[in-house]
Design an enzyme around this catalytic site. Structure first.
Site, short mmCIF file in Angstrom:
data_model
loop_
_atom_site.label_atom_id
_atom_site.label_comp_id
_atom_site.label_asym_id
_atom_site.label_seq_id
_atom_site.Cartn_x
_atom_site.Cartn_y
_atom_site.Cartn_z
N ASP A 57 5.64 -0.25 12.52
CA ASP A 57 4.79 -1.31 11.90
C ASP A 57 5.31 -2.69 12.02
OD1 ASP A 57 2.74 -2.48 9.96
OD2 ASP A 57 3.88 -1.65 8.21
N ALA A 117 0.73 -1.21 -0.04
CA ALA A 117 0.10 0.28 0.03
C ALA A 117 0.90 1.17 -0.08
CB ALA A 117 -0.82 -0.06 1.23
#
Lengths: 334, 215
Positions: free
Chosen positions: B120, B7
């Site tokens: 993340d 993404a």
């Protein structure tokens, strides 16, 4: 034919929906509580719900053209939501179930948004972005449950937009909620003002961003149109990035957009761009079923009822913090 | 050759001066306004290699950076041969799985000790090499911070990743990560960050632990 009556009352809307077991929506009546100023006061909203409950149920039955005796099961939104509001809906549901001597089903509000979205949008296994004044989450079904892939770490995106709008002195008008007013002003904005962009993995945070935007308001240096534009661009880009991450991760082929913020055209256009890129189908739920409504509770109630998930009245407590990923959903196939 | 279209960035496997490299390119996102898009891509392209380098100094295996092309928002870095932890974890017998989680926890501990927040932490962002090393990749959302809050959020993400991707072993895996974390940062630091994670969870929208008192 068997029918289910569903009662929704998690926040400012009191809704009653009636569906047949084969998924036909016969009635979906909503009565919204609109505060004169400020946000929703749970107790005031609950008072509103109690006042209109009888009338809304009556109107739903009338619209559906059935007698109360034709109802096979009563469903109610058991959570998550505001305590006083939930309890009022639950009380109405219990009374109906006891009076008609029919089973009661407790429904998770977030699951209901997804299930009605699947029914209306004719999607099978979507990645759902559910954005409203109370919820902001990205979810998809995996291994027996709706898993939450990303969610807000603090306030909901609709709440962020609403509070900003109120700080800016906007008042909701008839047929024009605050979010729609922000959208309208944003359409006239031109200059982009940088605001904190906070994405943590697949989770989001809006509270710091709201504070920063509110401070810019106070400084009165920028036109309100530019601020609305920048706020929308920033929060929707965050939502789109997280949705795209979840889409890349889950490889789902459908994206469902629902909740009150789903009505925003800018958000819709951003999401349709990423679904195009990932060859996924994009589906926006029409307002009537994207906002809180009774039909979604009735439909999810039917699904749960068919899997024997009824609850005895004495155990039908409301669950204010009932998480989506705690819900057992045997009606969905993996 | 495009190997992953994420993404946030696209990863290409390329041959660069006879070397197998990963070219990480942050292509413009059409959905964002150009101002915001430029800001995000520039920031992440500059920031990521800096933090990757700092992580290496902290003793956490990361890919070596060969080239940063700011204008193209492109980073060229070492290709790490191995498998994503995500792909192997569930198939491992429990003792092997525990060892791996503990190793990961230790590496997170080192990052945090050096003021690095990964941002993340998922099992897809960790590569297990044939030699048994775990290499951390994708520092695109990382930041410098020594605050307990940031460390808590970082590990909370790791916990969430286990819950959504490795739900069968989520709890024990995360517990092992925290053991590894305590090995490096001491049990007091681990307890503090665990408390913080609890606080973060309670802050969340819907928390089961708070349910009882709400009824």
């Amino acid at each position: 034919m068997s029918y289910c009556l569903g009662i929704e009352s998690t926040a400012d809307d009191f809704g009653v929906g009636i569906l047949s077991f084969d998924g036909k929506i016969l009635a979906n009546i909503i009565s919204a509580y609109t505060p004169e100023r400020g946000g929703i006061h749970p107790r005031e909203a609950a008072r509103h719900h109690a006042e209109v409950a009888g009338e809304v149920v009556g109107k739903a039955l009338q619209t559906a053209g059935i007698t109360p005796q034709a109802i096979r099961v009563v469903a109610f939104s058991q959570g998550p939501g505001m305590g006083p509001c939930l309890r009022t809906g639950a009380t109405a549901a219990r009374a109906l179930a006891a009076y008609l001597k029919i089973p009661l089903v407790g429904v998770n509000h977030c699951v209901a948004h997804i299930e009605i979205g699947k029914l209306i949008g004719e999607t099978k296994d979507p990645l759902t972005l559910y954005v409203s004044g109370g919820n902001t989450l990205v979810s998809a079904f995996e291994a027996g449950r709706y898993r939450v892939f990303g969610e807000t770490l603090d306030i909901a995106v609709g709440n962020c937009l609403d509070v900003f709008a109120r700080d800016a002195g906007l008042h909701p008008e008839e047929g024009m909620p605050l979010g729609a007013m922000v959208e309208k002003l944003a359409n006239q904005g031109q200059a982009f003002i940088s605001l904190p962009y906070i994405v943590k993995g697949m989770d989001l945070s809006f509270s710091g961003l709201l504070t920063a935007a509110a401070q810019l308001l106070q400084r009165a240096k920028y036109p309100i149109e530019d601020l609305c534009f920048s706020l929308q661009e920033t929060v929707f880009s965050m939502l789109t990035e997280v949705t795209e991450r979840a889409l890349a991760h889950t490889e789902k082929k459908e994206v469902l957009l629902t909740g009150g913020v789903a009505a925003n055209k800018r958000l819709q256009s951003m999401l349709s761009q990423i679904t195009d890129e990932h060859d996924a189908r994009f589906c926006v739920i029409p307002k009537e079923y994207a906002l809180d409504n009774g039909a979604m509770i009735a439909w999810t109630g039917i699904l749960a009822y068919q899997h024997g998930m009824t609850i005895p009245i004495e155990k039908s407590f409301v669950k204010l913090k009932w998480r989506l990923d705690e819900v057992y959903a045997p009606w969905v196939r993996d | 050759m495009l190997i992953k279209k994420g993404a946030e960035a696209s990863l290409f496997l390329e041959n660069w001066y006879n070397r197998k490299v990963i070219m990480k390119q942050r292509l413009p996102k059409r959905y964002r306004v150009p101002e915001l898009d430029g800001e995000i891509r520039l920031y992440r392209t500059i920031h990521e290699p800096q933090i990757i380098h700092k992580a290496k100094e902290a003793g956490v295996p990361t890919p070596t950076i060969f080239l940063v092309d700011v204008a193209e928002a492109t980073i060229i870095m070492e290709f790490i041969n191995g498998k994503q932890v995500k792909q192997v974890l569930d198939s491992y017998p429990s003792d092997k799985r525990h060892r791996l989680c503990r190793l990961i926890g230790g590496l997170i501990g080192r990052l945090h000790d050096h003021g690095i927040i990964h941002g993340d932490l998922t099992t897809s962002n960790m590569i297990l090499t044939p030699a048994g090393r775990v290499v951390f990749v994708d520092f695109g959302l990382s930041e410098h911070s020594t605050e307990l809050e940031s460390r808590g959020v970082d590990l909370h993400l790791m916990k969430r990743a286990f819950q959504s991707t490795h739900y069968q072993y989520a709890e024990e895996s995360f517990a092992k990560v925290m053991e590894g974390y305590a090995d490096v940062r001491g049990s007091k630091a681990a307890v503090n960050v665990l408390k913080k994670i609890k606080a973060i969870e309670k802050r969340g929208r819907y928390v089961s632990e708070r349910k009882e008192m709400d009824q």
